[in-house]
Scaffold this active site. Structure first.
Site, PDB file in Angstrom:
ATOM      1  CB  ILE A 176      -0.929   0.070   1.173  1.00  0.00           C
ATOM      2  CG1 ILE A 176      -2.256   0.662   0.966  1.00  0.00           C
ATOM      3  CG2 ILE A 176      -0.306   0.204   2.536  1.00  0.00           C
ATOM      4  CD1 ILE A 176      -2.480   0.890  -0.151  1.00  0.00           C
TER       5      ILE A 176
ATOM      6  CB  SER B  75      11.645   0.198   4.639  1.00  0.00           C
ATOM      7  OG  SER B  75      11.765  -0.944   3.709  1.00  0.00           O
ATOM      8  NE  ARG B  76      10.367  -5.153   8.745  1.00  0.00           N
ATOM      9  CZ  ARG B  76       9.926  -6.491   9.055  1.00  0.00           C
ATOM     10  NH1 ARG B  76       9.939  -6.838   9.862  1.00  0.00           N
ATOM     11  NH2 ARG B  76       9.193  -6.493   7.612  1.00  0.00           N
TER      12      ARG B  76
ATOM     13  CE  LYS C  53      -7.748  -1.711   6.231  1.00  0.00           C
ATOM     14  NZ  LYS C  53      -7.700  -2.886   5.312  1.00  0.00           N
TER      15      LYS C  53
ATOM     16  CG  ASP D  74      -6.909  -6.297   5.677  1.00  0.00           C
ATOM     17  OD1 ASP D  74      -5.458  -5.120   5.648  1.00  0.00           O
ATOM     18  OD2 ASP D  74      -6.826  -6.230   3.993  1.00  0.00           O
TER      19      ASP D  74
HETATM   20  P1  NAP Z   1       1.841  -5.299   3.617  1.00  0.00           P
HETATM   21  O1  NAP Z   1       2.636  -5.260   1.734  1.00  0.00           O
HETATM   22  O2  NAP Z   1       2.753  -6.726   3.926  1.00  0.00           O
HETATM   23  O3  NAP Z   1       3.419  -4.042   3.871  1.00  0.00           O
HETATM   24  C1  NAP Z   1       3.625  -3.796   5.041  1.00  0.00           C
HETATM   25  C2  NAP Z   1       4.650  -3.657   5.444  1.00  0.00           C
HETATM   26  O4  NAP Z   1       5.382  -3.366   6.434  1.00  0.00           O
HETATM   27  C3  NAP Z   1       6.079  -4.459   5.509  1.00  0.00           C
HETATM   28  O5  NAP Z   1       5.784  -4.004   3.625  1.00  0.00           O
HETATM   29  C4  NAP Z   1       7.214  -4.561   6.244  1.00  0.00           C
HETATM   30  O6  NAP Z   1       7.866  -2.868   5.143  1.00  0.00           O
HETATM   31  C5  NAP Z   1       6.650  -4.011   7.159  1.00  0.00           C
HETATM   32  N1  NAP Z   1       6.566  -4.730   8.291  1.00  0.00           N
HETATM   33  C6  NAP Z   1       5.745  -6.207   7.939  1.00  0.00           C
HETATM   34  N2  NAP Z   1       5.956  -6.400   9.358  1.00  0.00           N
HETATM   35  C7  NAP Z   1       6.119  -5.598   9.932  1.00  0.00           C
HETATM   36  C8  NAP Z   1       7.143  -6.289  11.323  1.00  0.00           C
HETATM   37  N3  NAP Z   1       6.387  -7.240  11.890  1.00  0.00           N
HETATM   38  N4  NAP Z   1       7.261  -4.953  12.036  1.00  0.00           N
HETATM   39  C9  NAP Z   1       7.752  -4.089  11.029  1.00  0.00           C
HETATM   40  N5  NAP Z   1       7.441  -3.846   9.732  1.00  0.00           N
HETATM   41  C10 NAP Z   1       6.711  -5.090   9.354  1.00  0.00           C
HETATM   42  O7  NAP Z   1       0.973  -5.103   3.521  1.00  0.00           O
HETATM   43  P2  NAP Z   1      -0.374  -3.835   2.563  1.00  0.00           P
HETATM   44  O8  NAP Z   1      -0.175  -4.391   1.335  1.00  0.00           O
HETATM   45  O9  NAP Z   1       1.052  -2.591   2.270  1.00  0.00           O
HETATM   46  O10 NAP Z   1      -0.695  -3.561   4.377  1.00  0.00           O
HETATM   47  C11 NAP Z   1       0.031  -2.772   5.061  1.00  0.00           C
HETATM   48  C12 NAP Z   1      -0.784  -1.680   5.486  1.00  0.00           C
HETATM   49  O11 NAP Z   1      -2.231  -1.063   4.900  1.00  0.00           O
HETATM   50  C13 NAP Z   1      -2.759  -2.841   6.429  1.00  0.00           C
HETATM   51  O12 NAP Z   1      -2.803  -2.794   7.415  1.00  0.00           O
HETATM   52  C14 NAP Z   1      -3.860  -2.839   5.136  1.00  0.00           C
HETATM   53  O13 NAP Z   1      -4.750  -3.358   6.428  1.00  0.00           O
HETATM   54  C15 NAP Z   1      -4.198  -1.454   4.806  1.00  0.00           C
HETATM   55  N6  NAP Z   1      -3.917  -1.871   3.560  1.00  0.00           N
HETATM   56  C16 NAP Z   1      -3.486  -2.541   2.252  1.00  0.00           C
HETATM   57  C17 NAP Z   1      -4.294  -2.261   1.638  1.00  0.00           C
HETATM   58  C18 NAP Z   1      -3.562  -3.370  -0.117  1.00  0.00           C
HETATM   59  O14 NAP Z   1      -4.565  -2.980  -0.967  1.00  0.00           O
HETATM   60  N7  NAP Z   1      -3.022  -3.883   0.058  1.00  0.00           N
HETATM   61  C19 NAP Z   1      -5.510  -1.414   0.586  1.00  0.00           C
HETATM   62  C20 NAP Z   1      -5.481  -0.484   1.976  1.00  0.00           C
HETATM   63  C21 NAP Z   1      -5.309  -0.578   2.982  1.00  0.00           C
HETATM   64  P3  NAP Z   1       9.639  -2.680   5.173  1.00  0.00           P
HETATM   65  O15 NAP Z   1       9.835  -4.585   4.238  1.00  0.00           O
HETATM   66  O16 NAP Z   1      10.299  -1.660   4.759  1.00  0.00           O
HETATM   67  O17 NAP Z   1      10.019  -3.086   6.877  1.00  0.00           O
END
Ligand code: NAP
Length: 308
Positions: free
Chosen positions: A14, A36-37, A90, A168
């Site tokens: 996101i 970012s890690r 969110k 989610d």
């Molecule tokens: P994602 O692709 O898994 O990205 C989350 C990022 O958070 C990871 O790339 C990592 O970033 C970091 N992270 C993951 N685990 C972690 C941990 N244990 N400690 C610290 N950092 C951690 O997920 P996403 O889809 O972007 O979703 C993230 C949030 O946005 C969620 O709450 C989701 O509901 C919301 N969201 C997602 C979407 C969608 O379509 N995907 C839409 C709207 C809202 P680094 O590797 O850079 O550290």
């Protein structure tokens, strides 16, 4: 006016798809750092963790937490302690009660806390809300059905405790409904389907109502193949209002009222800048409360194990 220097924390899907372009397109905001890690961004200061960012970039005004909900409370508390405005993706957290202390901390520090609901900024939401105000509403049907393997590949946190599973995406529908319905509503029954090897549900059927007995049915499914569905249909005395495409399109029976490409995060960031400038916060926990109710009241069924 000096732009707000914002940092993104968590450079995942996101952050890349929406936050980076939306920040670039918002007047009054500049992306000044990322934490970012695993990744860096050309031309933007990089820190491996939020703690390193807070220690090494004192000129940051705000952070956008784009990490999974399970780790966000700790990050938000640290950022507020360091005197930063905080934007939460969110859902705002992994529990309801962890948000109150963050609101208190933001108030005490005179900083903005924005618990975002991006779907509320979809193009048709305010038109739907205006249409429904004062109408006789007879029934609501929500269908929120998507393929988790396509939209969330490998995101194991979604199926871990606190990741909400199918809620989610489903919480986006609830964030819309809590915005557009003129009255508050509550859960009366639910069935949640948990894969045998996971801690969060992969499908849910929910029945809500309100003080007038309005039937509100919601079906959430994470295993939808073929057409992806993010629709809400509302029967009223003036016809059936249909919000489709997650809130991008609105029609009354066959008459199209709104049909626009998605612009959710542009509106979301404009609102954030406005909140910071006004010294205000925006935290509405109603969508998360409905999800918590589903986990409290829902009957559980165990279904086939889920693998990517
Ligand atoms: P994602 O692709 O898994 O990205 C989350 C990022 O958070 C990871 O790339 C990592 O970033 C970091 N992270 C993951 N685990 C972690 C941990 N244990 N400690 C610290 N950092 C951690 O997920 P996403 O889809 O972007 O979703 C993230 C949030 O946005 C969620 O709450 C989701 O509901 C919301 N969201 C997602 C979407 C969608 O379509 N995907 C839409 C709207 C809202 P680094 O590797 O850079 O550290």
């Amino acid at each position: 006016m000096t732009p707000i220097r914002i940092a993104i924390v968590g450079l995942g899907k996101i952050a890349r798809d929406q936050h980076i372009p939306a920040i670039a397109g918002t007047a009054g905001l500049v992306l000044a750092a990322v934490a970012s890690r695993n990744a860096t961004l050309d031309g933007v200061a990089h820190f491996a963790t939020l703690d390193e960012l807070l220690a090494g970039a004192p000129d940051i005004d705000a952070v956008a937490l784009c990490t999974p909900p399970q780790v966000r409370r700790h990050q938000a508390a640290a950022a507020l302690r360091a005197g930063k405005h905080v934007l939460l993706e969110k859902p705002p957290g992994a529990t309801l009660s962890e948000i109150g202390p963050l609101e208190t901390a933001a108030d005490a520090a005179g900083k903005t806390l924005f618990a975002t609901w991006h779907s509320r900024f979809a193009p048709a939401i305010e038109s739907a809300r205006a249409f429904l105000a004062g109408r006789n509403i007879r029934a609501v049907k929500i269908e929120w059905k998507e393929d988790v393997r396509h939209w969330h590949p490998g995101q194991d946190w979604i199926f871990e405790a606190g990741g909400l599973g199918v809620f989610d995406p489903g919480i986006n529908a609830l964030s819309i409904l809590t915005r557009i319905l003129p009255r508050r509503f509550f859960l009366v029954r639910a069935t949640l389907a948990f894969p045998a090897n996971r801690d969060s549900p992969i499908a849910a059927e929910l029945d809500f109502s309100d003080e007038t007995g309005l039937p509100i049915r919601a079906e959430f499914d994470f295993l939808q193949t073929g057409p992806q569905i993010w629709d809400i249909h509302i029967e009223t005395d003036a016809g059936t209002l249909s919000l489709a495409g997650g809130g991008a399109r609105l029609a009354l029976d066959r008459h199209v009222m709104v049909d626009e490409t998605e612009g959710e995060y542009a509106g979301l960031y404009r609102h954030f800048v406005d909140l910071v400038r006004r010294g205000a916060s925006d935290v509405d926990l109603a969508p998360l409360a409905h999800v918590a109710d589903a986990f409290m009241l829902g009957r559980r069924t165990i279904v086939a194990p889920f693998t990517w």
